[in-house]
Enzyme design. Structure first.
Site, PDB file in Angstrom:
ATOM      1  N   ALA A  96      29.469  35.534  67.024  1.00  0.00           N
ATOM      2  CA  ALA A  96      28.186  36.223  66.982  1.00  0.00           C
ATOM      3  C   ALA A  96      27.790  36.337  65.517  1.00  0.00           C
ATOM      4  O   ALA A  96      28.615  36.150  64.633  1.00  0.00           O
ATOM      5  CB  ALA A  96      28.344  37.614  67.588  1.00  0.00           C
ATOM      6  N   GLY A 136      32.579  35.171  69.534  1.00  0.00           N
ATOM      7  CA  GLY A 136      31.558  34.819  70.529  1.00  0.00           C
ATOM      8  C   GLY A 136      31.509  33.328  70.785  1.00  0.00           C
ATOM      9  O   GLY A 136      31.095  32.884  71.863  1.00  0.00           O
ATOM     10  N   GLU A 138      34.102  32.775  73.364  1.00  0.00           N
ATOM     11  CA  GLU A 138      33.602  33.375  74.610  1.00  0.00           C
ATOM     12  C   GLU A 138      32.553  32.461  75.259  1.00  0.00           C
ATOM     13  O   GLU A 138      32.550  32.264  76.477  1.00  0.00           O
ATOM     14  CB  GLU A 138      33.037  34.768  74.320  1.00  0.00           C
ATOM     15  CG  GLU A 138      34.120  35.781  73.929  1.00  0.00           C
ATOM     16  CD  GLU A 138      33.546  37.074  73.394  1.00  0.00           C
ATOM     17  OE1 GLU A 138      33.865  38.122  73.974  1.00  0.00           O
ATOM     18  OE2 GLU A 138      32.754  37.022  72.422  1.00  0.00           O
ATOM     19  N   GLU A 156      37.981  39.033  66.137  1.00  0.00           N
ATOM     20  CA  GLU A 156      37.165  40.256  66.032  1.00  0.00           C
ATOM     21  C   GLU A 156      37.924  41.430  65.417  1.00  0.00           C
ATOM     22  O   GLU A 156      37.338  42.232  64.696  1.00  0.00           O
ATOM     23  CB  GLU A 156      36.646  40.657  67.423  1.00  0.00           C
ATOM     24  CG  GLU A 156      35.525  39.782  67.961  1.00  0.00           C
ATOM     25  CD  GLU A 156      36.015  38.579  68.746  1.00  0.00           C
ATOM     26  OE1 GLU A 156      35.213  37.947  69.430  1.00  0.00           O
ATOM     27  OE2 GLU A 156      37.213  38.259  68.640  1.00  0.00           O
TER      28      GLU A 156
HETATM   29  N1  T1G Z   1      28.117  35.676  61.234  1.00  0.00           N
HETATM   30  C1  T1G Z   1      27.319  35.625  60.141  1.00  0.00           C
HETATM   31  N2  T1G Z   1      27.599  34.920  59.005  1.00  0.00           N
HETATM   32  C2  T1G Z   1      28.734  34.226  59.009  1.00  0.00           C
HETATM   33  C3  T1G Z   1      29.635  34.225  60.111  1.00  0.00           C
HETATM   34  C4  T1G Z   1      29.275  34.994  61.272  1.00  0.00           C
HETATM   35  N3  T1G Z   1      30.044  35.033  62.355  1.00  0.00           N
HETATM   36  N4  T1G Z   1      30.689  33.452  59.793  1.00  0.00           N
HETATM   37  C5  T1G Z   1      30.458  32.976  58.545  1.00  0.00           C
HETATM   38  N5  T1G Z   1      29.305  33.439  58.068  1.00  0.00           N
HETATM   39  C6  T1G Z   1      28.688  33.127  56.768  1.00  0.00           C
HETATM   40  C7  T1G Z   1      29.502  33.650  55.572  1.00  0.00           C
HETATM   41  O1  T1G Z   1      29.159  34.966  55.267  1.00  0.00           O
HETATM   42  C8  T1G Z   1      29.089  32.679  54.464  1.00  0.00           C
HETATM   43  O2  T1G Z   1      27.818  33.089  54.001  1.00  0.00           O
HETATM   44  C9  T1G Z   1      28.912  31.367  55.222  1.00  0.00           C
HETATM   45  O3  T1G Z   1      28.715  31.720  56.602  1.00  0.00           O
HETATM   46  C10 T1G Z   1      30.100  30.457  55.134  1.00  0.00           C
HETATM   47  O4  T1G Z   1      31.244  31.185  55.532  1.00  0.00           O
HETATM   48  C11 T1G Z   1      30.515  39.046  70.428  1.00  0.00           C
HETATM   49  C12 T1G Z   1      31.875  40.508  68.405  1.00  0.00           C
HETATM   50  C13 T1G Z   1      34.069  30.287  60.263  1.00  0.00           C
HETATM   51  C14 T1G Z   1      36.344  30.246  59.339  1.00  0.00           C
HETATM   52  O5  T1G Z   1      34.949  36.635  62.741  1.00  0.00           O
HETATM   53  O6  T1G Z   1      36.040  33.351  59.669  1.00  0.00           O
HETATM   54  O7  T1G Z   1      31.780  37.055  67.672  1.00  0.00           O
HETATM   55  O8  T1G Z   1      28.414  33.649  51.684  1.00  0.00           O
HETATM   56  O9  T1G Z   1      32.411  31.081  53.298  1.00  0.00           O
HETATM   57  O10 T1G Z   1      35.450  29.450  54.358  1.00  0.00           O
HETATM   58  O11 T1G Z   1      32.743  39.007  70.826  1.00  0.00           O
HETATM   59  O12 T1G Z   1      33.390  31.977  57.982  1.00  0.00           O
HETATM   60  O13 T1G Z   1      27.494  31.419  52.223  1.00  0.00           O
HETATM   61  O14 T1G Z   1      26.038  33.452  52.400  1.00  0.00           O
HETATM   62  O15 T1G Z   1      33.575  32.005  55.328  1.00  0.00           O
HETATM   63  O16 T1G Z   1      34.390  27.570  55.667  1.00  0.00           O
HETATM   64  C15 T1G Z   1      33.672  36.628  65.133  1.00  0.00           C
HETATM   65  C16 T1G Z   1      33.899  34.718  60.849  1.00  0.00           C
HETATM   66  C17 T1G Z   1      32.374  37.349  64.907  1.00  0.00           C
HETATM   67  C18 T1G Z   1      34.438  34.383  62.191  1.00  0.00           C
HETATM   68  C19 T1G Z   1      34.393  29.410  58.002  1.00  0.00           C
HETATM   69  N6  T1G Z   1      33.750  35.508  64.231  1.00  0.00           N
HETATM   70  N7  T1G Z   1      33.788  33.557  59.982  1.00  0.00           N
HETATM   71  O17 T1G Z   1      35.047  29.701  56.800  1.00  0.00           O
HETATM   72  O18 T1G Z   1      33.054  29.546  55.173  1.00  0.00           O
HETATM   73  S1  T1G Z   1      32.300  38.786  65.917  1.00  0.00           S
HETATM   74  C20 T1G Z   1      34.403  35.611  63.075  1.00  0.00           C
HETATM   75  C21 T1G Z   1      34.898  32.988  59.437  1.00  0.00           C
HETATM   76  C22 T1G Z   1      32.023  38.186  67.485  1.00  0.00           C
HETATM   77  C23 T1G Z   1      31.808  38.589  69.900  1.00  0.00           C
HETATM   78  C24 T1G Z   1      32.226  39.145  68.601  1.00  0.00           C
HETATM   79  C25 T1G Z   1      34.680  31.866  58.464  1.00  0.00           C
HETATM   80  C26 T1G Z   1      34.856  30.456  59.078  1.00  0.00           C
HETATM   81  P1  T1G Z   1      27.432  32.886  52.505  1.00  0.00           P
HETATM   82  P2  T1G Z   1      32.652  31.032  54.764  1.00  0.00           P
HETATM   83  P3  T1G Z   1      34.534  29.001  55.434  1.00  0.00           P
END
Ligand code: T1G
Ligand code: NAD
Length: 713
Positions: A68, A112, A115, A135
């Site tokens: 998400a 998400g 999911e 999460e």
């Molecule tokens: N939402 C918004 N922005 C995100 C994002 C996300 N989920 N993931 C990454 N970004 C942005 C990040 O801030 C950065 O921005 C750019 O993308 C590149 O990321 C409903 C509740 C996927 C392994 O926890 O672990 O789903 O700084 O530098 O090193 O149940 O990003 O360039 O402006 O980290 O290649 C669950 C989070 C969400 C995964 C890639 N998902 N992301 O790593 O790039 S909660 C996560 C990561 C959810 C549902 C629930 C990593 C990555 P900027 P990066 P990277």
């Protein structure tokens, strides 16, 4: 609302009779507003297009869906509107689609994203793909039926492991666990389309109906009980991992829809918790540290394909391992053979521990050891793209080494110092290339700690800074750019933190009471045990080096120095603030209590009983006050950078967001009032930082300070 079928974020195309739904929301295809709507519209097209017999959902660019959009959660918790319907309606729609939907996963399917994948009828993955429910790292739990569908696909044990640990698993493990149905090598899209053709017309299994793996109440109660116990130990004080277990337990006890409702309640409790707000702050702050206003991301970098380290002691050896682990050949120079052999033996021992703990394979270690080239001379230093000096902490010796490096290193080589307190400009001044000199302050043990303070000297070149910031990611570190003040950011704040801890012992608190208070607060280790680990002599040597700068009449801690005078340097001498048994377990030492009582009496310091709340406030607020000074003096770019320094280098609990975020959570008015009390009680050392006073008076936060200084993130 725009016409979702015209969405640029989601495209619907056809390959033969297969509908292909491509998500294009770079950089990580997060499910930002417009994406779920686009997918939903595409599913409608699948349903209504008679030529379409099945569908493939795939991510455009480098990945499937990384979850998400976390930014939406920040908006959600800040707005009065409350949560929207979320992803569930879309996922139910996909699962109920009358034509099979195949989820094609490359890169990552996280949160998400997984999911979404599990709402499909089949999942295929590229061999390099990873899937996970991370999460909990954000203080959340899966909120779109992840805790309900995952145990149905992978079983209860695997679901608990993935949802409480938050670590992604590889595609091969996802296949073995039943999350993925097939791995596809080669041309991934065409492979997925071929798979869709293969299963078209066959029954489309709905994950929500697959209850076989939900286990029996007897088995599950054991699984959940031991999972809760593990989480309470390993993820101390965290609420999300326990909530994830509750939600999975609901999946084993309730029908699917009711299970989803139970999950939704638990999810919202987590979402509106301070822990989640703090952890989401840490997530974005860790990405923000890389953004330096006057060193834009297109700044040219210096290729670093070979390195050298001077000094193979506690730090030098670890730093050499860091480069070797990243595949960069590294020279390791010592002053004499004995020291070199000792350094190499330590490296061997550390690698052996990593193999024993399953972090590395023996083959990996053998290859890495070949990359570390020991030497007693500077002969081959002319080949190094970057040199890191890690000799004893003394200015004269550092200058001697840098003068030598200036003579032997090639033009353009980066000359870095691992000093923890000394002036980078003064070191650079002995070279003819101050623009190539920078501080790279690793933390002990260097091969483990994620933090890297990158110290900018007044002459340090932008390409040198850009190179080190980028290299830190390759080395598996979080690089934070800091200014060249004494002891930089982390240690400069650490001094008042441990000063207060020592004062509290001198005023009557027991050593373990001080440490327990901070440990219960969430610190990975109490301040006095931390000093014993790092070596009391390190701080003692630094205090002696700067004694001449101490203001007369200002109270200075003495108990630590008295212990050092007795040769009690901490773990390395078997005793310090604590005694240590063979297994290096800390044992409170009643003699230390006796000695400090006597020393305090001699110093005229009255002993009293001290509440743990005062212990926490004095130590943590000392951090915050010094952090505010560092910000107003410009030695840190953002308050959030300070948070990342403390969360990654000093064991500050990430679920409290770091010292500056924690201050905002408490409220700067309350923090400044408490510091005012300490100022009146303990004098000049507690002079409130003007920035803190200013923000408190204006009803503002450190987060406001960052926004004002560097704009919205
Ligand atoms: N939402 C918004 N922005 C995100 C994002 C996300 N989920 N993931 C990454 N970004 C942005 C990040 O801030 C950065 O921005 C750019 O993308 C590149 O990321 C409903 C509740 C996927 C392994 O926890 O672990 O789903 O700084 O530098 O090193 O149940 O990003 O360039 O402006 O980290 O290649 C669950 C989070 C969400 C995964 C890639 N998902 N992301 O790593 O790039 S909660 C996560 C990561 C959810 C549902 C629930 C990593 C990555 P900027 P990066 P990277
Ligand atoms: P250490 O005493 O463990 O190692 C220093 C090594 O430098 C010794 O092995 C010594 O033989 C070697 N050395 C001295 N002169 C040399 C020369 N001319 N050529 C090659 N080698 C030489 O010290 P350490 O704890 O590794 O600290 C090294 C540096 O890292 C210091 O500046 C220290 O402030 C900094 N630092 C230490 C820590 C820590 O926790 N120990 C953390 C961060 C930074």
């Amino acid at each position: 609302m725009n016409d979702p079928t015209k969405s640029t974020l989601v495209q619907f195309t056809k390959i033969d009779s297969i509908g292909v739904i491509t998500i294009n929301n770079p950089p990580v295809n997060a499910l930002s507003p417009g994406v779920p709507e686009g997918i939903s519209a595409s599913i409608d097209q699948v349903e209504h297009d008679a030529d379409v017999i099945a569908a493939v959902v795939i991510g455009g660019g480098r990945t499937f869906v990384a979850g998400a959009d976390i930014k939406e959660f920040v908006k959600m918790t800040q707005s009065k509107d409350g949560p929207g319907p979320g992803l569930l309606p879309l996922l139910m729609k996909i699962e109920s689609c009358s034509k099979p939907v195949v989820m094609a996963i490359h890169g990552t399917a996280l949160g998400g994203g997984l999911e979404l994948a599990m709402s499909g009828h089949y999942r295929v993955a590229a061999p390099t793909a990873q899937v996970g429910q991370p999460e909990v790292n954000l203080g959340l739990i899966p909120g779109a039926a992840g805790t309900q569908r995952l145990p149905r696909l992978a079983g209860v044990v695997k679901a608990v492991e993935m949802c409480t640990g938050g670590k992604p698993i590889k595609a091969q493990d996802a296949l073995s666990a039943g999350i993925v149905d097939r791995l596809i090598d080669g041309d991934f899209l065409n492979g997925a389309v071929a798979f869709a053709k293969e299963i078209a017309g066959k029954p489309a299994p709905k994950t929500r109906e697959r209850n076989q793996k939900l286990g029996t109440p007897q088995d599950n109660s054991t699984i959940f009980a031991s999972a809760r116990e593990t989480v309470r130990k390993k993820q101390r004080n965290l609420i999300a991992p326990l909530a994830a277990i509750d939600a999975i337990e609901a999946a084993t006890r309730l029908p699917f829809e009711e299970g989803c409702q139970a999950e939704a309640r638990l999810f919202l409790d987590c979402l509106y918790s301070d822990q989640s707000k703090a952890l989401i702050h840490v997530f974005f702050s860790e990405r923000e540290v890389a953004k330096i206003p006057d060193v834009p991301k297109e700044t040219p970098v210096i290729p670093v394909s070979s390195a050298a380290v001077v000094g193979a002691g506690t730090m030098g050896g670890g730093i050499a391992m860091v480069f070797a682990n990243a595949g960069i050949p590294v020279l390791l120079k010592e002053a004499d053979q004995v020291a070199l052999d000792r350094g190499l033996a330590n490296i061997q021992k550390n690698y052996a521990t990593s193999v024993k703990r399953g972090r590395f394979t023996q083959q990996f270690v053998d290859e890495r050891l070949k990359l570390i080239q020991p030497t007693l001379t500077y002969d081959d230093f002319s080949k190094a793209d970057m040199v890191i000096e890690a000799v004893f902490e003394g200015m004269a010796l550092k200058k001697e080494v840098f003068a030598e490096l200036d003579r032997v290193c090639k033009p353009g080589a980066i000359l870095a110092s691992n000093t923890s307190t000394l002036n980078i400009d003064e070191i650079a001044a002995v070279t003819s290339r101050a623009s190539s000199v920078i501080g790279t302050h690793f933390f002990s043990p260097a091969n483990v700690m994620r933090l890297l303070e990158i110290v900018r000297g007044k002459a340090t070149g932008k390409e040198v800074i850009a190179t080190c910031m980028q290299l830190s990611k390759k080395l598996g570190k979080v690089g934070v750019l800091v200014g060249n003040c004494r002891s930089f950011v982390g240690n400069r704040m650490f001094h008042p933190y441990v000063r207060e801890a020592t004062f509290l012992v001198e005023e009557g608190a027991s050593v373990d009471a001080v440490d327990k208070a901070l440990y219960d607060f969430g610190m990975a280790m109490g301040p006095l045990a931390t000093l014993d680990l790092a070596g009391l002599d390190v701080g003692w040597r630094i205090r002696k080096e700067y004694r001449h700068l101490e203001k007369p009449g200002i109270r200075q801690p003495f108990a630590g120095d008295r212990l050092c005078e007795m040769g009690r340097f901490g773990q390395k001498t078997g005793s310090g603030w604590y005694k240590y048994d063979e297994a290096r377990v800390a044992v409170p030492d009643p003699e230390v209590a006796e000695w400090t009582k006597k020393w305090s009496a001699e110093a005229g310091i009255a002993q009293r009983s001290i509440q743990s709340s005062e212990i926490v406030d004095r130590c943590i607020y000392a951090l915050i006050n010094e952090g505010a000074r560092i910000l107003e003096e410009g030695y840190a770019l953002r308050a959030s950078d300070i948070d990342i320094v403390y969360v990654n280098g000093y064991g500050f609990p990430a679920y409290r967001g770091g010292p500056m975020w924690y201050a905002d959570t408490v409220g700067l008015k309350k923090v400044s009032e408490r510091i005012g009390e300490f100022h009146r009680a303990h004098g000049e050392l507690w002079e409130p930082a003007p920035l803190l006073e200013e923000l408190a008076a204006a009803g503002k936060t450190f987060a406001d300070f960052d926004k004002q200084k560097l704009g919205e993130r």
